[in-house]
Design a protein around this motif. Structure first.
Motif, short mmCIF file in Angstrom:
data_model
loop_
_atom_site.label_atom_id
_atom_site.label_comp_id
_atom_site.label_asym_id
_atom_site.label_seq_id
_atom_site.Cartn_x
_atom_site.Cartn_y
_atom_site.Cartn_z
N TYR A 52 -7.79 3.16 -5.37
CA TYR A 52 -8.79 2.32 -4.72
C TYR A 52 -9.08 1.07 -5.55
CZ TYR A 52 -10.28 5.70 -1.10
OH TYR A 52 -10.34 6.51 0.00
N VAL A 92 0.85 -1.20 0.00
CA VAL A 92 0.00 0.00 0.00
C VAL A 92 0.88 1.24 0.00
CG1 VAL A 92 -1.74 1.29 1.28
CG2 VAL A 92 -1.86 -1.22 1.18
N LEU A 129 -6.62 3.26 1.80
CA LEU A 129 -6.74 2.60 0.50
C LEU A 129 -7.67 1.40 0.59
CD1 LEU A 129 -5.26 2.81 -2.39
CD2 LEU A 129 -4.21 0.66 -1.69
N ARG A 171 -0.65 4.45 -0.69
CA ARG A 171 -1.53 5.60 -0.51
C ARG A 171 -2.46 5.27 0.65
NH1 ARG A 171 -6.50 7.45 -0.70
NH2 ARG A 171 -7.00 9.43 -1.70
#
Length: 330
Positions: free
Chosen positions: A100, A59, A64, A61
């Motif tokens: 996303y 990950v 998320l 960001r």
């Protein structure tokens, strides 16, 4: 569909402690994109397991929605290639890492990232394949481009009980290869034989430090493990052979020597699925629709629901998952 939907959200606090929660979201909560897709099926890949458990920095960001694969139906589009009702597949492109992802009822995506769902496959079929199976086919295409074929000799597949390995075993055996399946789970020998493996070897034969050059055992390889395993696969590859490398389940390091390359002319073929250009993706999915037998695909997959994703993520990181996991999101 409902204007709200469930999603798995991975967050991190000021102390960089990760948390994972199931939340209710609305379309306005999604990131930018020109195509909205109703997610009908997804899957749990090794990378998804790492993202949810925090075992590796997947990950990038925060917060998320994880999930790097999805299949579903377009419900809104301003992209020229897609219209409402189209069936599509998404693999990679940073989805579930910086954008996303799939673990939600709805996804908003860049239309350039999508490919059409082959008519032969349902959304669940496509996710039984997923990034792992699509990557396996990219490995097959790389070997073929390098001039490799069943007439050259056996092919070794490492991590054969996993997603990439099981699909690669099914595809390459159908194409006529003598498949040597390497696995650390001897209880899966019968299942791997049913998928098409001609020989089963214990991963311990390859997972420890080895010699720079070993006895020639195979002409080609598909490796999703890395580290000492890949080094030993290269060392035992015959003259002019090639190994497609696509993973790092054992480690990111490669403690090898130049001997296989300069003494036997062995080629190491790097295979990336995340940013692969669209023509290569379309070719991979076209070949999957012809070279992967439906009954073998069904035997590779285990189906769960949205509520089972978190447990499956933990299990796949701990090496407890056989083959592929399909998530029914409907």
């Amino acid at each position: 569909m409902s204007e709200t939907f469930r999603a798995i959200l991975v967050s991190r606090d000021e102390q960089k402690k990760q948390s994972v929660n199931v939340v209710e979201m609305a379309p306005d909560d999604l990131m930018d994109g020109d195509v909205d897709v109703a997610v009908e099926a997804t899957t749990v890949n090794y990378k998804d397991g790492l993202a949810i458990t925090g075992k590796a920095p997947i990950v990038r960001r925060w917060p998320l929605i994880p999930g790097i694969d999805l299949a579903g139906t377009v419900i809104r589009s301003t992209h020229a290639d897609w219209k409402e009702g189209d069936k599509v597949v998404l693999n990679g492109w940073g989805v579930g890492e910086t954008h996303y992802g799939a673990y939600a009822g709805r996804a908003r995506l860049n239309g350039d990232w999508l490919v059409p769902l082959p008519e032969r496959f349902s959304p669940k079929d496509a996710m039984a394949i997923g990034t792992a199976g699509y990557t396996a086919m990219l490995c097959v295409l790389a070997l073929e481009k390098a001039g490799m074929g069943p007439d050259r000799g056996p092919v070794v597949i490492t991590g054969a009980s996993g997603g990439v390995g099981s699909v690669a075993t099914a595809i390459l055996s159908k194409l006529g290869w003598h498949v040597i399946a390497s696995t650390g789970r001897p209880d899966e020998a019968g299942w791997l034989t049913d998928l098409g493996a001609a020989e089963i070897i214990d991963r311990a034969e390859l997972s420890e430090p080895g010699k720079p050059l070993a006895k020639e055992r195979w002409a080609a390889g598909v490796d999703a493990v890395g580290s000492h395993t890949l080094a030993n696969v290269l060392a035992a590859t015959s003259y002019g052979g090639a190994v497609a490398c696509c993973g790092l389940a054992q480690g990111m390091d490669l403690p090898a020597s130049v001997a296989p390359f300069i003494l036997r002319g062995v080629s190491l073929l790097g295979v990336d699925s995340v940013m692969a250009p669209k023509p290569r993706r379309l070719e991979a999915w076209r070949r999957l629709s012809t070279d992967l037998e439906p009954e073998k695909l069904r035997s590779i997959a285990t189906e769960i629901t949205f509520d089972g994703i978190l447990d499956a993520a933990k299990d796949i990181v701990e090496g407890k998952i056989r083959g592929r996991v399909v998530v029914d999101m409907t």
